[in-house]
Design an enzyme around this catalytic site. Structure first.
Site, PDB file in Angstrom:
ATOM      1  N   HIS A 264       0.880  -1.190   0.000  1.00  0.00           N
ATOM      2  CA  HIS A 264       0.000   0.000   0.000  1.00  0.00           C
ATOM      3  C   HIS A 264       0.912   1.233   0.000  1.00  0.00           C
ATOM      4  CE1 HIS A 264      -3.418   2.445   0.580  1.00  0.00           C
ATOM      5  NE2 HIS A 264      -3.755   2.156   1.827  1.00  0.00           N
ATOM      6  N   HIS A 305      -1.590  -2.405 -10.140  1.00  0.00           N
ATOM      7  CA  HIS A 305      -2.553  -1.820  -9.197  1.00  0.00           C
ATOM      8  C   HIS A 305      -3.777  -2.717  -9.141  1.00  0.00           C
ATOM      9  CE1 HIS A 305      -5.128   1.089  -7.187  1.00  0.00           C
ATOM     10  NE2 HIS A 305      -4.026   1.737  -6.869  1.00  0.00           N
ATOM     11  N   ASP A 363       3.095   5.491  -7.131  1.00  0.00           N
ATOM     12  CA  ASP A 363       4.235   5.411  -6.220  1.00  0.00           C
ATOM     13  C   ASP A 363       5.564   5.362  -6.952  1.00  0.00           C
ATOM     14  OD1 ASP A 363       2.941   5.323  -3.655  1.00  0.00           O
ATOM     15  OD2 ASP A 363       2.054   3.481  -4.398  1.00  0.00           O
TER      16      ASP A 363
END
Ligand code: CMC
Length: 425
Positions: A264, A305, A363
């Site tokens: 996460h 994802h 990210d």
């Protein structure tokens, strides 16, 4: 809501279940009555289960769409700053110019933390991970702000929201300064939210930090792009904690804990560790082979994802920002950033990644930008927590404002059936 019904047949029995339609997105089958029939559904990982109703954020992962209160994320990044987005997420509408000014001023009036909190930091080791400190100090805010712990009082909820949004960057920067052994830097309310955060991170009592507009804008974009993302693991955790009527600071601390994991919020830190480990463009093929190998647990961090099976719209925006920041700082030729750029290019053309729809995620780029700005690795997830606090607060607020029940998932029990203790006659 519609009149549609679903039918479930179990053995000889046919059970009729209502079907609801949201404003957009897939219909949902209301299975709440199944428990009365002695049945539960089984959905580990919440692959097909809507755990709540929400009006805040809509994601269409197949088409790479992200809307906050109906506004596309691209338009929000282009036209609003982070605090305006906070207002939108909390209140459902963009603020008028007067409301915007008042909201900015109120957030600024809460940026300082109670002086006693400084002493609280001293209980931690200097080499503690800043996320460990964040879990502790944010939870501890409930010990400092007794006057807004009553979740049923709307005014108290509002003050708690302001305190959380305003104080989280101050606490985050304090975590960093503490690990460096440098004095804490007070917030400056003449600066924007992003500028002030960079100031608290990088100024010292003997030297001012001149904030570059390109870096401040990149920081603001990172805050906006991580502000909310529907029912992800940490937001679902905050809602679950809130459903027991725990106070808002404790709930947000639970969100920080859930965010910490590498699947996460810890992913941006994991991306940089991976880039450092790869070290050189010549080793990219070796790592791609590891990622493709079913017998190797290695995954290319920053790729893939759960929801986006297309380019994550947040990643698209940050990709551009990433190039601007590297240029502003003259880092295009830095070996680690070269590995990142080359990896992105090769993975986008690789059959394994194309077939599985594994695109670089938010990210991947945020990690690179933050590293370029000079944010140390362990602080990356902390910055995600700073950004996501508004999402957690908005979801907590939405849940409390409506009728809610304590969250209590069921289980498929596969343990031993009843047996006697060996000492029983
Ligand atoms: N590298 C290599 N293979 C991968 C990767 C990856 N990063 N991600 C998924 N796969 C493969 C996986 O092995 C599986 O292959 P197969 O079908 O042959 O068994 C297939 O793709 C589907 O993977 P999955 O694990 O079923 O997908 P998921 O939706 O459960 O996982 C994920 C999503 C984000 C946990 C995963 O893609 C991953 O571990 N990515 C790396 C970590 C990362 O970057 N996380 C940040 C997520 S975005 C931040 C956020 O919103 O919190």
């Amino acid at each position: 809501m519609t009149d549609k019904k679903a039918q479930l047949s179990v053995g000889n029995k046919v059970i009729e279940l209502p079907v609801y339609s949201g404003s957009i997105g897939p219909d949902v089958i209301d299975i709440r009555s199944l428990a009365q029939e002695g049945l539960f559904t089984f959905d580990p990982g919440f692959m097909s289960t809507a755990s709540c109703e929400s009006k805040i954020t809509y994601i269409d992962g197949a088409n790479g769409v992200l809307l906050h209160r109906g506004y596309p994320i691209e338009q929000l990044v282009e036209n609003s700053d982070f605090i305006e987005v906070c207002y939108l997420l909390l209140h459902g509408e963009l603020p008028s110019p007067e409301e915007n000014e008042k909201f900015h001023d109120t957030v600024k009036s809460h940026t300082m933390v109670q002086d006693q909190i400084r002493h609280f930091f001293k209980g931690f080791r200097r080499d503690a991970h800043p996320m460990a400190i964040m879990c502790g100090v944010v939870g501890a805010l409930s010990a400092f702000y007794h006057d807004n712990l009553d979740f049923s009082d709307e005014r108290q909820r509002e003050i708690a929201a302001f305190r959380l949004i305003a104080k989280i960057p101050t606490l985050a920067a304090m975590c960093y300064k503490y690990t460096l052994g440098q004095p804490f830097i007070n917030p400056r309310n003449d600066l924007s939210y992003a500028e002030n955060f960079l100031h608290m991170m990088f100024a010292t009592p003997c030297e001012e930090y001149k904030v570059s507009p390109v870096l401040a804008r990149a920081m603001d974009q990172i805050f906006i792009l991580h502000a909310d993302h529907g029912q992800n693991a940490s937001t679902a955790t905050v809602r679950l904690a809130g459903s027991s009527q725990a106070n808002p600071f404790a709930c947000i601390a639970s969100g920080i804990a859930a965010l910490w994991g590498p699947s996460h919020g810890g992913a941006n830190e994991a991306v940089l560790c991976m880039l450092q480990e790869i070290g050189d463009e010549s080793r990219i093929d070796e790592y791609l082979a590891k990622a493709r190998d079913k017998n190797d647990p290695f995954r290319l961090m920053g790729f893939g994802h759960r929801v986006y099976k297309n380019f994550d719209p947040r990643a698209k925006i940050l990709r551009q920002t990433c190039h601007e920041v590297l240029q502003e700082l003259g880092l295009q030729d830095d070996p680690m950033f070269r590995v990142a750029q080359r990896l992105e290019q090769i993975a986008l053309e690789d059959q394994y990644f194309i077939e599985r729809k594994l695109y670089p995620n938010v990210d991947f780029y945020s990690g690179i930008i933050l590293k370029a700005i000079g944010i140390p690795l362990p602080m990356l997830t902390v910055i995600f927590a700073v950004s996501r606090t508004i999402g957690w607060v908005a979801h907590w607020h939405e849940m409390i404002s409506e009728s809610f029940r304590i969250g209590r998932p069921r289980q498929l029990y596969t343990g031993l059936t009843m047996r006697n203790h060996p000492d029983t006659d």
